[in-house]
Design an enzyme around this catalytic site. Structure first.
Site, short mmCIF file in Angstrom:
data_model
loop_
_atom_site.label_atom_id
_atom_site.label_comp_id
_atom_site.label_asym_id
_atom_site.label_seq_id
_atom_site.Cartn_x
_atom_site.Cartn_y
_atom_site.Cartn_z
N ALA A 177 -3.21 41.56 -42.67
CA ALA A 177 -3.02 41.06 -41.31
C ALA A 177 -2.01 39.92 -41.29
O ALA A 177 -1.76 39.26 -42.30
CB ALA A 177 -4.35 40.60 -40.73
N GLU B 254 -10.63 40.97 -47.21
CA GLU B 254 -11.17 40.37 -45.97
C GLU B 254 -12.43 39.56 -46.20
O GLU B 254 -12.70 38.58 -45.48
CB GLU B 254 -11.46 41.47 -44.94
CG GLU B 254 -10.24 42.08 -44.30
CD GLU B 254 -9.70 43.26 -45.09
OE1 GLU B 254 -8.88 44.01 -44.54
OE2 GLU B 254 -10.09 43.44 -46.26
#
Length: 714
Positions: free
Chosen positions: A83, A145
């Site tokens: 991201a 993550e």
């Protein structure tokens, strides 16, 4: 809660710039292959522009009759590596990553993900939506993550297991580890490893699979292998994460979400993944872990009088030396060697020197050409000054002289040399080869270039360097002082060592303070106390109740006199099954020593609650942290929090003591500090910080602390 969330978003805004919303994917057609080349340097993060470019590119290729297959590849150094952190804390824009992935998987023409560099997080999810995956040998894949308190939110938990099976998917997603590409192929993630020019190999591969059926290449239609062993795999994975990541929410939720891939239809699993992602995203742990992520990057942007990371130039370090081959010295030498730096290890004891695999030496003259020396002798000012005086005469003028002192003011050491500008503290934490904090300390005459050199060295040896100004105890140990002192006072007054350790471990600390004392050695703290007394011009006796006008606990001295030094002797605050053993057990002699001490001091034992234990340890060190900020020992709360995370293993899911204080509410913290200031006389660490008082009274949000910290020093 909403106020805290908004404050965190504003905080992120201090570090993030606006995201480029233009499409960041170059589209071209080479023969019968459409190439979607992600062009969003430096790491091709999946910004809005990249997501939009991928979706429109796949759709354009689907409409082009001349195109028979598609390649997704990264321009520059990597495939999309996750991201875009510039979008953290901001409203997300369509298309969402899942929407992009669905467009890729729905393509009537085969899509090939051609991977180099790091294919992480959302980048790996894009690859899993693709029909084929090829990679160069040096590439790595993974789902990091969990380190931000999250889980893969675009199908990663539901798709990876369909390739690898449950055990591998559960391990990869709950640990966040990066997987080398050879291992990724063994797991079934990669179809082919290619060498040479990746673009040429990708075009050739894409041409070779044109016209093949696609349904069996779509992971949404695949069944998770070995789903009949779901309970067995889940139980084993859950036991592992609860042991390894005690207190962390995200690894547990990751296991639960991957489990769903085997027991729910694909669409239901995707919905559950999204729901649990949003649940984690709004949690306090995710905010804390994301704060820690940005804080670690912020501490590299150091500033000191006369220079900063922008202006100072590090000197070259091609050869090094370490003075002292004890536990710390040998550990530091291992760190330097592991980074490929030649190391002289100077030791007075020839037997100790010969058993170590370094360049052993007994002579200072061998160090005449090294670029940097780290002194790691006992914490004794006279001894250290003697070492630095010798180094000053022998080492070349450009050599940097470092001290591993944990408490002594750098200025008192540097005066033993003719080069105070080249003297700097490099405080490693035990065990030096494992603990990642490197506390670099500058004195009044240390030059910015010297600081730049040791800050760069920290990165070179895989440490997290934090810069602080010299004072007694510096940052980490100065804050650790009241934290540990209060643990002794609490035992004096009635708590047991195991009760205190349990409160700390329940909070998320890997070990309580008394287990830590046994690990580091009670004799070490005994010597440090004597050095402090010597510096104050006094001595410590059994009757000593005050040291330098401050309350003093002599319990540690009683254990030292009994020869209970900790693990090294098989007994300390706890009993161990053998000398050097690791498993602590409660010992009746410990209780006898404590009771005898209380009787000698006339102390009546009282019941102490877990809440009081917690507040007196953690709030006292928070108060000291605000004093450190007031005095300019460091510049930001991030420097304090990172020091505690990597120096004392403070739980990252709490964000660090200063961030945690902001989450509790500064008014509550300040009120309790005032309470203990009234009820715990003769403890200077309970005098409330003026900065804390000001921030608490004005209800200043964490994102605005920096302005108030600067003003407090004017």
């Amino acid at each position: 809660m909403l106020k805290v969330q908004r404050g965190f978003q504003r905080y992120l805004g201090r570090f993030l710039s606006s995201s480029n919303s233009n499409m960041s994917v170059d589209y071209s057609v080479q023969g019968s292959v459409a190439v979607l080349e992600v062009n969003n340097p430096p790491v091709n993060a999946l910004s809005h522009g990249v997501r939009l470019g991928l979706k429109t590119g796949v759709e354009q290729a689907s409409r082009d009759r001349n195109v028979r297959s598609v390649v997704i590849i990264g321009k520059g150094q990597t495939f999309p590596a996750g991201a875009d952190i510039r979008e953290f804390g901001k409203p997300s824009k369509e298309p969402w990553l899942t929407e992009v992935g669905m467009a890729i998987e729905a393509s009537p023409k085969p899509v090939v993900a051609a991977i180099h560099g790091t294919c992480l997080g959302g980048g790996l999810e894009i690859a899993l939506f693709s029909h084929y995956r090829i990679a160069v040998p040096s590439a790595r894949v993974g789902f990091p993550e969990v380190a931000l308190g999250l889980l893969p939110g675009a199908g990663g938990t539901q798709r990876l297991s369909r390739l690898t099976g449950l055990p591998v998917a559960m391990d990869m997603i709950s640990s966040g580890r990066h997987v080398p590409i050879k291992k990724a192929k063994e797991y079934g993630i990669i179809d082919e490893i290619v060498t040479g020019d990746l673009m040429k190999a990708a075009l050739k591969f894409a041409q070779s699979i044109q016209g093949r059926p696609l349904k069996d290449r779509c992971l949404m239609f695949k069944v998770v292998p070995n789903a009949d062993k779901l309970e067995e795999f889940t139980s084993a994975a859950m036991a592992q994460v609860k042991k390894k990541y005690k207190g962390y929410e995200a690894p547990v939720v990751c296991i639960q979400t991957v489990r769903a891939s085997a027991e729910l239809p694909y669409e239901e699993g995707m919905k559950l993944e999204r729901d649990l992602f949003l649940q984690l995203q709004g949690s306090g742990q995710a905010r804390a872990q994301q704060y820690a992520f940005f804080a670690e990057r912020a501490v590299s942007r150091w500033v000191m009088p006369g220079g900063s990371y922008k202006t100072a130039k590090p000197l070259p370090v091609r050869s090094t030396a370490v003075i002292g081959a004890g536990t710390m010295g040998s550990g530091i030498a291992v760190c330097l060697l592991s980074a490929g730096l030649p190391v002289y290890l100077l030791e007075q004891n020839e037997k100790v020197c010969m058993i170590l695999n370094f360049k052993p030496t007994l002579n200072y003259s061998d160090l005449k050409d090294v670029d940097l020396v780290i002194e790691a002798v006992f914490e004794n000012l006279d001894l250290k000054r003697d070492v630095f005086s010798k180094l000053d005469k022998i080492c070349k003028p450009s050599a940097i002289l470092c001290t591993n002192t944990s408490t002594i003011d750098i200025n008192r050491i540097s005066t033993a040399t003719s080069r105070p500008d080249k003297v700097v503290g490099t405080h490693f934490f035990a065990p030096a080869y494992h603990m990642r904090l490197l506390e670099n300390i500058y004195g009044t005459q240390t030059s910015p270039d010297t600081v730049a050199t040791v800050m760069k060295l920290g990165k070179t040896i895989n440490k997290v360097p934090v810069l602080v100004k010299s004072c007694h105890g510096f940052l980490a140990n100065r804050m650790n002082g009241p934290f540990n002192t209060e643990s002794l006072f609490l035992v004096e007054e009635g708590a047991s060592p195991q009760e205190i350790d349990q409160v700390n471990e329940d909070f998320g600390m890997p070990m309580g303070p008394f287990k830590v004392r046994d690990l580091s050695g009670i004799d070490i703290s005994w010597r440090i106390n004597r050095e402090v007394a010597k510096a104050l011009g006094t001595t410590i006796t059994k009757e000593t109740k005050f040291l330098g006008g401050n309350r003093y606990c002599g319990l540690n001295d009683d254990f030292f006199e009994k020869g209970r030094y900790g693990r090294k002797t098989g007994k300390g605050w706890y009993l161990y099954e053998k000398v050097g053993g690791k498993i602590p057990t409660v010992d009746s002699e410990t209780e006898e020593i404590i009771n005898s001490y209380r009787q000698r001091r006339g102390i009546i034992k009282r019941k102490i609650t877990p809440q009081e234990i917690f507040e007196r340890q953690f709030y006292s060190c928070i108060n000291e942290g605000f004093r450190i900020l007031e005095e300019g020992i460091c510049n930001t709360p991030e420097e304090i929090d990172i020091s505690w995370i990597y120096g004392f293993s403070y739980p990252k899911f709490r964000g660090g003591p200063m961030f945690y204080a902001s989450q509790i509410g500064l008014k509550r913290v300040y009120d309790r500090i005032c309470h203990y200031h009234e009820t715990c006389p003769y403890s200077i660490h309970w005098v409330p910080s003026r900065l804390l008082k000001k921030l608490a009274e004005n209800d200043v949000p964490f994102s605005q602390w920096a302005n108030h910290i600067s003003k407090s020093r004017m």
